[in-house]
Motif scaffolding. Structure first.
Motif, PDB file in Angstrom:
ATOM      1  N   LYS A  45       0.854  -1.185   0.000  1.00 29.74           N
ATOM      2  CA  LYS A  45       0.000   0.000   0.000  1.00 29.74           C
ATOM      3  C   LYS A  45       0.892   1.239   0.000  1.00 29.74           C
ATOM      4  CE  LYS A  45      -4.118  -2.047   1.817  1.00 29.74           C
ATOM      5  NZ  LYS A  45      -5.214  -1.983   2.746  1.00 29.74           N
ATOM      6  N   LEU A  46       0.501   2.202  -0.806  1.00 32.97           N
ATOM      7  CA  LEU A  46       1.282   3.420  -0.967  1.00 32.97           C
ATOM      8  C   LEU A  46       1.291   4.236   0.324  1.00 32.97           C
ATOM      9  CD1 LEU A  46       2.735   5.089  -3.257  1.00 32.97           C
ATOM     10  CD2 LEU A  46       0.611   6.384  -3.387  1.00 32.97           C
ATOM     11  N   VAL A  47       2.483   4.633   0.753  1.00 31.13           N
ATOM     12  CA  VAL A  47       2.611   5.478   1.944  1.00 31.13           C
ATOM     13  C   VAL A  47       3.304   6.804   1.637  1.00 31.13           C
ATOM     14  CG1 VAL A  47       2.535   3.561   3.591  1.00 31.13           C
ATOM     15  CG2 VAL A  47       4.742   4.316   2.691  1.00 31.13           C
ATOM     16  N   GLY A  48       3.871   6.916   0.416  1.00 31.92           N
ATOM     17  CA  GLY A  48       4.545   8.157   0.051  1.00 31.92           C
ATOM     18  C   GLY A  48       5.177   8.053  -1.320  1.00 31.92           C
ATOM     19  N   ILE A  49       5.827   9.128  -1.718  1.00 31.05           N
ATOM     20  CA  ILE A  49       6.571   9.132  -2.981  1.00 31.05           C
ATOM     21  C   ILE A  49       7.826   9.969  -2.785  1.00 31.05           C
ATOM     22  CG2 ILE A  49       5.400  11.131  -4.012  1.00 31.05           C
ATOM     23  CD1 ILE A  49       5.454   9.470  -6.695  1.00 31.05           C
ATOM     24  N   LEU A  50       8.921   9.483  -3.353  1.00 30.29           N
ATOM     25  CA  LEU A  50      10.213  10.155  -3.269  1.00 30.29           C
ATOM     26  C   LEU A  50      10.629  10.545  -4.677  1.00 30.29           C
ATOM     27  CD1 LEU A  50      12.722  10.786  -1.408  1.00 30.29           C
ATOM     28  CD2 LEU A  50      13.637   8.605  -2.233  1.00 30.29           C
ATOM     29  N   SER A  51      11.017  11.787  -4.846  1.00 34.58           N
ATOM     30  CA  SER A  51      11.451  12.242  -6.168  1.00 34.58           C
ATOM     31  C   SER A  51      12.931  12.596  -6.130  1.00 34.58           C
ATOM     32  CB  SER A  51      10.640  13.462  -6.612  1.00 34.58           C
ATOM     33  OG  SER A  51      11.007  14.596  -5.846  1.00 34.58           O
ATOM     34  N   GLU A  52      13.516  12.658  -7.323  1.00 37.56           N
ATOM     35  CA  GLU A  52      14.904  13.106  -7.411  1.00 37.56           C
ATOM     36  C   GLU A  52      15.037  14.501  -6.818  1.00 37.56           C
ATOM     37  OE1 GLU A  52      17.158  11.160 -11.193  1.00 37.56           O
ATOM     38  OE2 GLU A  52      15.746  12.773 -11.629  1.00 37.56           O
ATOM     39  N   THR A  53      14.045  15.335  -7.033  1.00 39.80           N
ATOM     40  CA  THR A  53      14.071  16.691  -6.493  1.00 39.80           C
ATOM     41  C   THR A  53      14.164  16.665  -4.972  1.00 39.80           C
ATOM     42  OG1 THR A  53      12.782  17.498  -8.362  1.00 39.80           O
ATOM     43  CG2 THR A  53      12.839  18.896  -6.413  1.00 39.80           C
ATOM     44  N   ASP A  54      13.411  15.767  -4.329  1.00 42.36           N
ATOM     45  CA  ASP A  54      13.481  15.642  -2.863  1.00 42.36           C
ATOM     46  C   ASP A  54      14.917  15.349  -2.426  1.00 42.36           C
ATOM     47  OD1 ASP A  54      10.679  15.923  -2.613  1.00 42.36           O
ATOM     48  OD2 ASP A  54      10.373  13.758  -2.805  1.00 42.36           O
ATOM     49  N   ILE A  55      15.561  14.449  -3.136  1.00 41.42           N
ATOM     50  CA  ILE A  55      16.929  14.057  -2.775  1.00 41.42           C
ATOM     51  C   ILE A  55      17.903  15.190  -3.043  1.00 41.42           C
ATOM     52  CG2 ILE A  55      18.828  12.482  -3.324  1.00 41.42           C
ATOM     53  CD1 ILE A  55      16.724  10.305  -3.741  1.00 41.42           C
ATOM     54  N   VAL A  56      17.784  15.827  -4.194  1.00 39.04           N
ATOM     55  CA  VAL A  56      18.700  16.923  -4.528  1.00 39.04           C
ATOM     56  C   VAL A  56      18.576  18.046  -3.506  1.00 39.04           C
ATOM     57  CG1 VAL A  56      19.197  18.740  -6.219  1.00 39.04           C
ATOM     58  CG2 VAL A  56      18.844  16.379  -6.977  1.00 39.04           C
ATOM     59  N   GLU A  57      17.351  18.413  -3.141  1.00 34.14           N
ATOM     60  CA  GLU A  57      17.160  19.487  -2.163  1.00 34.14           C
ATOM     61  C   GLU A  57      17.735  19.104  -0.803  1.00 34.14           C
ATOM     62  OE1 GLU A  57      12.979  20.411  -2.267  1.00 34.14           O
ATOM     63  OE2 GLU A  57      13.166  21.458  -4.188  1.00 34.14           O
ATOM     64  N   TYR A  58      17.502  17.876  -0.379  1.00 32.34           N
ATOM     65  CA  TYR A  58      18.028  17.406   0.904  1.00 32.34           C
ATOM     66  C   TYR A  58      19.556  17.375   0.875  1.00 32.34           C
ATOM     67  CZ  TYR A  58      19.173  14.145   4.682  1.00 32.34           C
ATOM     68  OH  TYR A  58      19.707  13.547   5.790  1.00 32.34           O
ATOM     69  N   CYS A  59      20.104  16.804  -0.173  1.00 32.86           N
ATOM     70  CA  CYS A  59      21.547  16.671  -0.261  1.00 32.86           C
ATOM     71  C   CYS A  59      22.259  18.013  -0.374  1.00 32.86           C
ATOM     72  CB  CYS A  59      21.925  15.766  -1.426  1.00 32.86           C
ATOM     73  SG  CYS A  59      21.475  14.040  -1.147  1.00 32.86           S
ATOM     74  N   SER A  60      21.610  18.974  -1.011  1.00 36.33           N
ATOM     75  CA  SER A  60      22.248  20.281  -1.140  1.00 36.33           C
ATOM     76  C   SER A  60      22.407  20.952   0.217  1.00 36.33           C
ATOM     77  CB  SER A  60      21.475  21.179  -2.096  1.00 36.33           C
ATOM     78  OG  SER A  60      20.231  21.545  -1.541  1.00 36.33           O
ATOM     79  N   THR A  61      21.500  20.682   1.140  1.00 36.25           N
ATOM     80  CA  THR A  61      21.638  21.266   2.481  1.00 36.25           C
ATOM     81  C   THR A  61      22.760  20.598   3.264  1.00 36.25           C
ATOM     82  OG1 THR A  61      20.041  19.773   3.525  1.00 36.25           O
ATOM     83  CG2 THR A  61      19.178  21.822   2.582  1.00 36.25           C
ATOM     84  N   LEU A  62      23.137  19.391   2.857  1.00 39.25           N
ATOM     85  CA  LEU A  62      24.207  18.650   3.541  1.00 39.25           C
ATOM     86  C   LEU A  62      25.511  18.668   2.757  1.00 39.25           C
ATOM     87  CD1 LEU A  62      22.119  15.522   4.533  1.00 39.25           C
ATOM     88  CD2 LEU A  62      22.695  17.469   5.976  1.00 39.25           C
ATOM     89  N   HIS A  63      25.525  19.396   1.638  1.00 42.23           N
ATOM     90  CA  HIS A  63      26.689  19.463   0.759  1.00 42.23           C
ATOM     91  C   HIS A  63      27.010  18.115   0.130  1.00 42.23           C
ATOM     92  CE1 HIS A  63      27.285  23.490   2.238  1.00 42.23           C
ATOM     93  NE2 HIS A  63      27.285  23.024   3.460  1.00 42.23           N
ATOM     94  N   VAL A  64      26.000  17.301  -0.070  1.00 45.16           N
ATOM     95  CA  VAL A  64      26.158  16.050  -0.799  1.00 45.16           C
ATOM     96  C   VAL A  64      25.645  16.319  -2.196  1.00 45.16           C
ATOM     97  CG1 VAL A  64      25.482  13.629  -0.944  1.00 45.16           C
ATOM     98  CG2 VAL A  64      25.758  14.710   1.292  1.00 45.16           C
ATOM     99  N   VAL A  65      26.488  16.146  -3.198  1.00 44.37           N
ATOM    100  CA  VAL A  65      26.085  16.493  -4.552  1.00 44.37           C
ATOM    101  C   VAL A  65      26.282  15.322  -5.502  1.00 44.37           C
ATOM    102  CG1 VAL A  65      26.588  18.949  -4.248  1.00 44.37           C
ATOM    103  CG2 VAL A  65      28.361  17.433  -5.121  1.00 44.37           C
TER     104      VAL A  65
END
Length: 157
Positions: A45-65
């Motif tokens: 059953k669907l509980v959420g969705i993860l996009s590349e944008t979610d990861i890029v935004e999160y990683c940019s705050t941690l300096h992970v590119v």
């Protein structure tokens, strides 16, 4: 005949379960050349969705590119030549679970939803992917904006 979600959706949907790490998700994005991953529970059953944008935004705050090489996503932090910093970036991706970043309020459709309605939903909500659910809430497909375009292009062939 009017096109419905079941006519356009990708039924071979690639998804992940809760507990999946960002490192695993990034690898799936790269390997399958997709930009969104539905997140399901153990009952599919669907509980959420993860996009590349979610990861890029999160990683940019941690300096992970992202780096365009075979190693995938790395963390240069202050000094891109420092192997310790690379290791730290990988560790962050290994420790972070998809449920930390995924969108929990997911716009979904049923198999019989009309294609025109799906296009309107995507435009109004400014989203690029719409999971398709069975009546029982289980994930049975996904429609990307490209799926709609490809379907429209194939009509005239």
């Amino acid at each position: 005949m009017k096109v419905k979600a079941k006519d356009v959706m990708n039924a071979k949907v690639i998804s992940v379960t809760t507990g999946t790490t960002l490192k695993e998700a990034v690898r799936i994005f790269a390997d399958y050349k997709i930009s969104a991953l539905p997140v399901v529970d153990m009952e599919e059953k669907l509980v959420g969705i993860l996009s590349e944008t979610d990861i890029v935004e999160y990683c940019s705050t941690l300096h992970v590119v992202p780096m365009l090489d075979s190693s995938g996503w790395i963390s240069p932090y202050e000094n891109p030549g420092d192997i310790y910093d690379y290791k730290q970036g990988f560790e962050l991706l290994e420790k972070t679970k998809v449920e930390k970043l995924m969108s929990r309020k997911v716009v979904t459709v049923q198999k019989d939803t009309l294609g025109t309605d799906i296009a309107k939903i995507m435009k109004k909500k400014k989203i690029n992917h719409v999971p398709v659910l069975e009546e029982n809430g289980k994930l049975c497909g996904i429609i990307a904006r490209a799926d709609l375009i490809n379907y429209l292009a194939s009509i005239g062939e």
